[in-house]
Scaffold this motif. Structure first.
Motif, PDB file in Angstrom:
ATOM      1  N   LEU A   1       0.813  -1.212   0.000  1.00 29.05           N
ATOM      2  CA  LEU A   1       0.000   0.000   0.000  1.00 29.05           C
ATOM      3  C   LEU A   1       0.853   1.272   0.000  1.00 29.05           C
ATOM      4  O   LEU A   1       0.378   2.323  -0.414  1.00 29.05           O
ATOM      5  CB  LEU A   1      -0.967  -0.015   1.182  1.00 29.05           C
ATOM      6  CG  LEU A   1      -1.953  -1.202   1.161  1.00 29.05           C
ATOM      7  CD1 LEU A   1      -3.116  -0.947   2.097  1.00 29.05           C
ATOM      8  CD2 LEU A   1      -2.477  -1.467  -0.226  1.00 29.05           C
ATOM      9  N   THR A   2       2.106   1.163   0.389  1.00 25.85           N
ATOM     10  CA  THR A   2       2.977   2.340   0.313  1.00 25.85           C
ATOM     11  C   THR A   2       3.216   2.709  -1.152  1.00 25.85           C
ATOM     12  O   THR A   2       3.140   3.884  -1.526  1.00 25.85           O
ATOM     13  CB  THR A   2       4.323   2.055   1.023  1.00 25.85           C
ATOM     14  OG1 THR A   2       4.039   1.551   2.324  1.00 25.85           O
ATOM     15  CG2 THR A   2       5.147   3.314   1.142  1.00 25.85           C
ATOM     16  N   THR A   3       3.483   1.699  -1.973  1.00 25.47           N
ATOM     17  CA  THR A   3       3.652   1.944  -3.405  1.00 25.47           C
ATOM     18  C   THR A   3       2.363   2.497  -4.006  1.00 25.47           C
ATOM     19  O   THR A   3       2.395   3.447  -4.801  1.00 25.47           O
ATOM     20  CB  THR A   3       4.051   0.630  -4.125  1.00 25.47           C
ATOM     21  OG1 THR A   3       5.257   0.156  -3.538  1.00 25.47           O
ATOM     22  CG2 THR A   3       4.256   0.838  -5.605  1.00 25.47           C
ATOM     23  N   ALA A   4       1.232   1.919  -3.604  1.00 29.34           N
ATOM     24  CA  ALA A   4      -0.064   2.393  -4.099  1.00 29.34           C
ATOM     25  C   ALA A   4      -0.257   3.869  -3.739  1.00 29.34           C
ATOM     26  O   ALA A   4      -0.682   4.682  -4.572  1.00 29.34           O
ATOM     27  CB  ALA A   4      -1.194   1.558  -3.501  1.00 29.34           C
ATOM     28  N   TYR A   5       0.096   4.204  -2.503  1.00 28.40           N
ATOM     29  CA  TYR A   5      -0.029   5.600  -2.049  1.00 28.40           C
ATOM     30  C   TYR A   5       0.889   6.516  -2.859  1.00 28.40           C
ATOM     31  O   TYR A   5       0.481   7.580  -3.311  1.00 28.40           O
ATOM     32  CB  TYR A   5       0.297   5.695  -0.555  1.00 28.40           C
ATOM     33  CG  TYR A   5       0.344   7.119  -0.066  1.00 28.40           C
ATOM     34  CD1 TYR A   5      -0.833   7.814   0.234  1.00 28.40           C
ATOM     35  CD2 TYR A   5       1.560   7.792   0.058  1.00 28.40           C
ATOM     36  CE1 TYR A   5      -0.795   9.130   0.640  1.00 28.40           C
ATOM     37  CE2 TYR A   5       1.609   9.110   0.465  1.00 28.40           C
ATOM     38  CZ  TYR A   5       0.430   9.780   0.760  1.00 28.40           C
ATOM     39  OH  TYR A   5       0.466  11.084   1.159  1.00 28.40           O
ATOM     40  N   ASN A   6       2.133   6.080  -3.041  1.00 27.60           N
ATOM     41  CA  ASN A   6       3.095   6.918  -3.766  1.00 27.60           C
ATOM     42  C   ASN A   6       2.638   7.209  -5.190  1.00 27.60           C
ATOM     43  O   ASN A   6       2.784   8.325  -5.682  1.00 27.60           O
ATOM     44  CB  ASN A   6       4.479   6.249  -3.782  1.00 27.60           C
ATOM     45  CG  ASN A   6       5.130   6.291  -2.413  1.00 27.60           C
ATOM     46  OD1 ASN A   6       4.752   7.102  -1.553  1.00 27.60           O
ATOM     47  ND2 ASN A   6       6.099   5.415  -2.185  1.00 27.60           N
TER      48      ASN A   6
END
Lengths: 283, 283
Positions: free
Chosen positions: A239-244
């Protein structure tokens, strides 16, 4: 068969260490380079971990221990690249670092050595001028956990000699990858060009309050026969990649999605499968 | 269990005939309506074909012949809708035809009858004013070949009483569908909201000359484990539909895709699986 035997991988981070290990595991002569002895030592620890992951994930296949001992690692760039057929660059994803790396590389590499970048976000044409050999420069893009997700996207820049596209596709096959050959450079290559709009659309349906995660995933699985829906893919990607990705897009739907995954998940340490919970819980 | 037993389907075209047949096949009391005796006669022929398709595609399941004889069909709207629990409208996808249909329907239907539209492209809020009962009006959207692709998207308008959302989801299950419940109206429902940007992205990769059809499909299958890639889905959906969607979007990537499918496929009669050839050839 490609004519590539001696491979040098620049950068011993997450992807760089995997590319080097996989190439050695498949019998190539591999030298890994990083900028300092500390970085090289950290890279060697990554190789140790990878040898265990390979043994666990691919039981009975190849000899991970042999690959581990076969890799040469150094912080001397000139020594590393001497006699190399191919240099694969996997240094941090900042244009200044990439350009500086290629400028130094161009000074010490043999004129015949092929250069390939593993960049996810930069195009070959962004980097080519720094290489001094735009005709022998192209992208070779791997996914994380290369030994499990074995696609390698091969993408030329505007000045790449097409012969090297074929050569790198053959090399990719030799190291156990399925080559995905693009005929023209494109941000996102093939996979992210498909995946990003698909995941974006799912994110907007959820963040906009149109349907819940389970309904959206179920719809995709039922309608297309796919084993996983978009939120199951988000949990794998993290989800960090999704957020970025979502937060850099000014569109209100993307901003709403970014804000909601931050508040509902990231701020609570739920980052996807890697942390045991994301959109779904994992045992 | 829903309280819906008597179902009236307005329109005996491709989808209307399937909705009526499926409802009768699953034991509902069904009346089909169309505007003229000729249209009703054509609808009856569709039922005959469906009875054969059901028998072939679902061997040993239910009694298609009994469903065939159980359906009442008429061109008298008032007679059709008398005592109906639910009217499902599947008339042509033009706002004027829909509105005119609902105006006539509102005059003759019982005040308690629920109205549902099968519209793919119009929102409940576009049609609700003509129904005279926005609280009892919502969308119930089926896919073609309803007995094989058994999802039913249930979508409220801004004024729909949520109780009818639950009621129609139960009804959908009773007639063998997997209900996909949206909580707010959205153009494209869930499935097309995911599918259209995904297929668009694939179309742009191909029409832009970045990669070929087989490469793009292979990438998606390998990376997501899906059984089919985007061009295999295009062949199922049909290239005429793909063209119609792409050509209405002014974006140059969509226009290029529309022009290329017209020239390379549609003009040569290659419309997808239905004609034996599209992006792929079928035996």
């Amino acid at each position: 068969m490609s004519s590539i035997n001696k491979v040098v991988v620049l950068g011993m981070g997450v992807l760089g260490s995997q590319i080097a290990f996989q190439s050695a595991f498949k019998g190539k002569e591999v030298t890994s380079y990083d900028i300092s002895d500390e970085a090289v030592a950290a890279g060697r620890e990554r190789f140790e971990v990878l040898a265990k992951r390979y043994a666990a994930d691919l039981p009975g296949v190849g000899d991970p221990q042999a690959a581990l001992t076969a890799i040469t690692a150094t912080s001397d760039l000139a020594e590393a690249v001497r006699g190399a057929d191919l240099v694969i660059e996997a240094v941090p994803e900042k244009i200044e670092i990439k350009q500086e790396t290629y400028r130094k590389l161009a000074e010490v590499a043999d004129p015949g050595t092929i250069f390939a970048t593993n960049s996810s976000t930069l195009l070959p044409s962004d980097i080519a001028p720094a290489t001094g050999r735009a005709d022998k420069f192209l992208a070779l893009h791997f996914a994380n956990e290369i030994w499990l997700r074995n696609t390698a996207e091969v993408m030329p820049g505007p000045d790449t000699d097409p012969a090297y596209l074929t050569e790198l596709a053959e090399f990719a096959e030799e190291i156990g990858m399925v080559p995905i050959v693009l005929t023209k450079e494109k941000a996102g290559y093939v996979l992210n060009s498909l995946l990003v709009p698909f995941l974006d659309a799912a994110g907007e349906l959820w963040a906009g309050g149109y349907a819940d995660v389970e309904t959206i995933d179920k719809t995709w699985r039922l309608a297309t026969g796919a084993p996983v829906g978009p939120f199951q893919i988000y949990d794998v990607v993290g989800l960090t990649t999704a957020y970025n990705i979502a937060s850099t897009n000014p569109d209100p739907g993307h901003q709403a999605f970014a804000a909601k995954i931050k508040a509902d998940f990231i701020d609570q340490g739920k980052l996807g499968i890697a942390t045991g919970e994301g959109f779904y819980k994992y045992g």
